[in-house]
Design an enzyme around this catalytic site. Sequence first.
Site, PDB file in Angstrom:
ATOM      1  N   ASP A   1      10.893  12.392  -1.556  1.00  0.00           N
ATOM      2  CA  ASP A   1      11.487  11.977  -2.830  1.00  0.00           C
ATOM      3  C   ASP A   1      12.892  11.488  -2.487  1.00  0.00           C
ATOM      4  OD1 ASP A   1      12.896  11.794  -5.218  1.00  0.00           O
ATOM      5  OD2 ASP A   1      11.929  13.553  -6.102  1.00  0.00           O
ATOM      6  N   VAL A   2      13.159  10.215  -2.705  1.00  0.00           N
ATOM      7  CA  VAL A   2      14.413   9.623  -2.221  1.00  0.00           C
ATOM      8  C   VAL A   2      15.651  10.172  -2.932  1.00  0.00           C
ATOM      9  CG1 VAL A   2      13.366   7.479  -1.399  1.00  0.00           C
ATOM     10  CG2 VAL A   2      14.229   7.602  -3.762  1.00  0.00           C
TER      11      VAL A   2
ATOM     12  N   THR B   1       2.353  -5.971  -7.932  1.00  0.00           N
ATOM     13  CA  THR B   1       2.192  -4.613  -7.381  1.00  0.00           C
ATOM     14  C   THR B   1       1.874  -3.684  -8.553  1.00  0.00           C
ATOM     15  OG1 THR B   1       4.510  -3.969  -7.691  1.00  0.00           O
ATOM     16  CG2 THR B   1       3.947  -4.990  -5.573  1.00  0.00           C
TER      17      THR B   1
ATOM     18  N   ASN C   1      12.997   1.067   0.328  1.00  0.00           N
ATOM     19  CA  ASN C   1      12.102   0.267  -0.534  1.00  0.00           C
ATOM     20  C   ASN C   1      11.753   0.961  -1.850  1.00  0.00           C
ATOM     21  OD1 ASN C   1       9.691  -1.650  -1.112  1.00  0.00           O
ATOM     22  ND2 ASN C   1       8.740   0.382  -0.941  1.00  0.00           N
TER      23      ASN C   1
ATOM     24  N   TYR D   1      17.845  -0.959 -14.659  1.00  0.00           N
ATOM     25  CA  TYR D   1      17.223  -1.537 -13.459  1.00  0.00           C
ATOM     26  C   TYR D   1      18.148  -2.585 -12.836  1.00  0.00           C
ATOM     27  CZ  TYR D   1      13.643  -3.535 -10.402  1.00  0.00           C
ATOM     28  OH  TYR D   1      12.940  -3.981  -9.309  1.00  0.00           O
TER      29      TYR D   1
ATOM     30  N   ILE E   1       6.532 -10.097  -8.326  1.00  0.00           N
ATOM     31  CA  ILE E   1       5.545  -9.777  -7.293  1.00  0.00           C
ATOM     32  C   ILE E   1       4.438  -8.928  -7.915  1.00  0.00           C
ATOM     33  CG2 ILE E   1       5.208  -8.753  -4.993  1.00  0.00           C
ATOM     34  CD1 ILE E   1       7.357 -11.008  -5.054  1.00  0.00           C
TER      35      ILE E   1
HETATM   36  P1  NAP Z   1       5.330   0.096  -6.277  1.00  0.00           P
HETATM   37  O1  NAP Z   1       3.984  -0.390  -5.878  1.00  0.00           O
HETATM   38  O2  NAP Z   1       5.454   0.932  -7.516  1.00  0.00           O
HETATM   39  O3  NAP Z   1       5.939   0.855  -5.018  1.00  0.00           O
HETATM   40  C1  NAP Z   1       7.080   1.653  -5.095  1.00  0.00           C
HETATM   41  C2  NAP Z   1       6.763   2.971  -4.432  1.00  0.00           C
HETATM   42  O4  NAP Z   1       7.937   3.826  -4.495  1.00  0.00           O
HETATM   43  C3  NAP Z   1       5.650   3.721  -5.169  1.00  0.00           C
HETATM   44  O5  NAP Z   1       4.760   4.299  -4.247  1.00  0.00           O
HETATM   45  C4  NAP Z   1       6.435   4.745  -5.945  1.00  0.00           C
HETATM   46  O6  NAP Z   1       5.710   5.882  -6.346  1.00  0.00           O
HETATM   47  C5  NAP Z   1       7.494   5.091  -4.931  1.00  0.00           C
HETATM   48  N1  NAP Z   1       8.557   5.898  -5.500  1.00  0.00           N
HETATM   49  C6  NAP Z   1       8.986   5.942  -6.779  1.00  0.00           C
HETATM   50  N2  NAP Z   1       9.934   6.866  -6.918  1.00  0.00           N
HETATM   51  C7  NAP Z   1      10.109   7.431  -5.706  1.00  0.00           C
HETATM   52  C8  NAP Z   1      10.951   8.451  -5.225  1.00  0.00           C
HETATM   53  N3  NAP Z   1      11.781   9.136  -6.029  1.00  0.00           N
HETATM   54  N4  NAP Z   1      10.888   8.774  -3.910  1.00  0.00           N
HETATM   55  C9  NAP Z   1      10.025   8.129  -3.095  1.00  0.00           C
HETATM   56  N5  NAP Z   1       9.194   7.172  -3.497  1.00  0.00           N
HETATM   57  C10 NAP Z   1       9.242   6.813  -4.792  1.00  0.00           C
HETATM   58  O7  NAP Z   1       6.339  -1.115  -6.508  1.00  0.00           O
HETATM   59  P2  NAP Z   1       6.815  -2.324  -5.565  1.00  0.00           P
HETATM   60  O8  NAP Z   1       6.772  -3.540  -6.395  1.00  0.00           O
HETATM   61  O9  NAP Z   1       6.129  -2.310  -4.246  1.00  0.00           O
HETATM   62  O10 NAP Z   1       8.352  -1.929  -5.392  1.00  0.00           O
HETATM   63  C11 NAP Z   1       9.008  -1.879  -4.125  1.00  0.00           C
HETATM   64  C12 NAP Z   1      10.464  -2.251  -4.323  1.00  0.00           C
HETATM   65  O11 NAP Z   1      10.565  -3.637  -4.710  1.00  0.00           O
HETATM   66  C13 NAP Z   1      11.172  -1.466  -5.425  1.00  0.00           C
HETATM   67  O12 NAP Z   1      12.466  -1.116  -5.005  1.00  0.00           O
HETATM   68  C14 NAP Z   1      11.227  -2.451  -6.569  1.00  0.00           C
HETATM   69  O13 NAP Z   1      12.295  -2.170  -7.460  1.00  0.00           O
HETATM   70  C15 NAP Z   1      11.420  -3.749  -5.829  1.00  0.00           C
HETATM   71  N6  NAP Z   1      11.068  -4.971  -6.556  1.00  0.00           N
HETATM   72  C16 NAP Z   1       9.809  -5.149  -7.066  1.00  0.00           C
HETATM   73  C17 NAP Z   1       9.502  -6.338  -7.724  1.00  0.00           C
HETATM   74  C18 NAP Z   1       8.133  -6.602  -8.290  1.00  0.00           C
HETATM   75  O14 NAP Z   1       7.980  -7.602  -9.029  1.00  0.00           O
HETATM   76  N7  NAP Z   1       7.115  -5.823  -7.968  1.00  0.00           N
HETATM   77  C19 NAP Z   1      10.478  -7.314  -7.874  1.00  0.00           C
HETATM   78  C20 NAP Z   1      11.752  -7.103  -7.354  1.00  0.00           C
HETATM   79  C21 NAP Z   1      12.028  -5.920  -6.686  1.00  0.00           C
HETATM   80  P3  NAP Z   1       5.292   6.037  -7.939  1.00  0.00           P
HETATM   81  O15 NAP Z   1       4.245   5.028  -8.185  1.00  0.00           O
HETATM   82  O16 NAP Z   1       4.820   7.445  -8.078  1.00  0.00           O
HETATM   83  O17 NAP Z   1       6.518   5.758  -8.783  1.00  0.00           O
END
Ligand code: NAP
Length: 260
Positions: free
Chosen positions: A62-63, A200, A89, A165, A198
């Site tokens: 947990d970060v 996800t 990440n 955010y 993206i």
């Molecule tokens: P994702 O599939 O939800 O992956 C994020 C991962 O981080 C999930 O496994 C999540 O678990 C985990 N996480 C959440 N809280 C955490 C904590 N306290 N400690 C450790 N792990 C934790 O989303 P993603 O799109 O790949 O996001 C990756 C990064 O890209 C993030 O920083 C996001 O803000 C950024 N980003 C995403 C987008 C987009 O459009 N997808 C755009 C710009 C930036 P849970 O599912 O349990 O929360």
Amino acid sequence: MRLAGKVALISGGARGQGAAEARLFVQEGAAVVIGDILDDEGMQLEAEIRELGGQATFVHLDVTDADQWADAVTEAVNRYGKLDILVNNAGIGSTNIGGVNAPRIHEAPAEVWDQIMDVNGKGVFLGSRAAIPAMRTAGGGSIVNISSIAGLVGLGPGSGAGSAYASSKGAVRLLTKATAVQYAGENIRCNSVHPGFIDTAMTARTMADPEQRQRRIDATPIGRIGTVDDIANGVLFLASDEASFMTGSELVIDGGYTAQ
Ligand code: NAP
């Protein structure tokens, strides 16, 4: 083998972009420690990578917890001998914690602000703080912080990025530059990555609405939603020695969204 002999720690690595980075890093020769709060998904990814002959270890991380960061770094050093790369990440948006999608300020509960800042902002600080001593011991390293287009420009209502955010991702952008200048003399680089829209799990609920999805496609000059591999390729470059003259920079991977 662009990461041959390197050891990487990826937070939020069990799924989404983090998992794509873990798979790619291993293909390029790295050993990877995957940290996440999603234990089942993390252990499945560890097994998948090992079955293919790669080196991967899942740790519960947990970060927001400094002790768990210390344990994750210790795991990397004990198991693989050192730590070269940290990808900060893990991140959440308001929908991850059951909130309104991208609330405006007057609608946003203060506790949502705290939770998002804790994970997206403080989590990056705690991760870097835990990893830097090991990188100094290793003689250098590369930290890649995942920010967002929301850390570069203001996104309007309906964009998917609320006030907390956006603020958290802006903090990541400048924490990156502070880290870069503080540790450049010790061969530790730090850069931020700014993904656009993206596909996800984080965005799945919004993207499932055809109208919302099309609005994001229309707002992106390249005319499509990005993939996790689009981001992982950029993160790989910054993590590798190919980016040895890059620090404090912003790699924007957004299909042209912020170029407009
Ligand atoms: P994702 O599939 O939800 O992956 C994020 C991962 O981080 C999930 O496994 C999540 O678990 C985990 N996480 C959440 N809280 C955490 C904590 N306290 N400690 C450790 N792990 C934790 O989303 P993603 O799109 O790949 O996001 C990756 C990064 O890209 C993030 O920083 C996001 O803000 C950024 N980003 C995403 C987008 C987009 O459009 N997808 C755009 C710009 C930036 P849970 O599912 O349990 O929360």
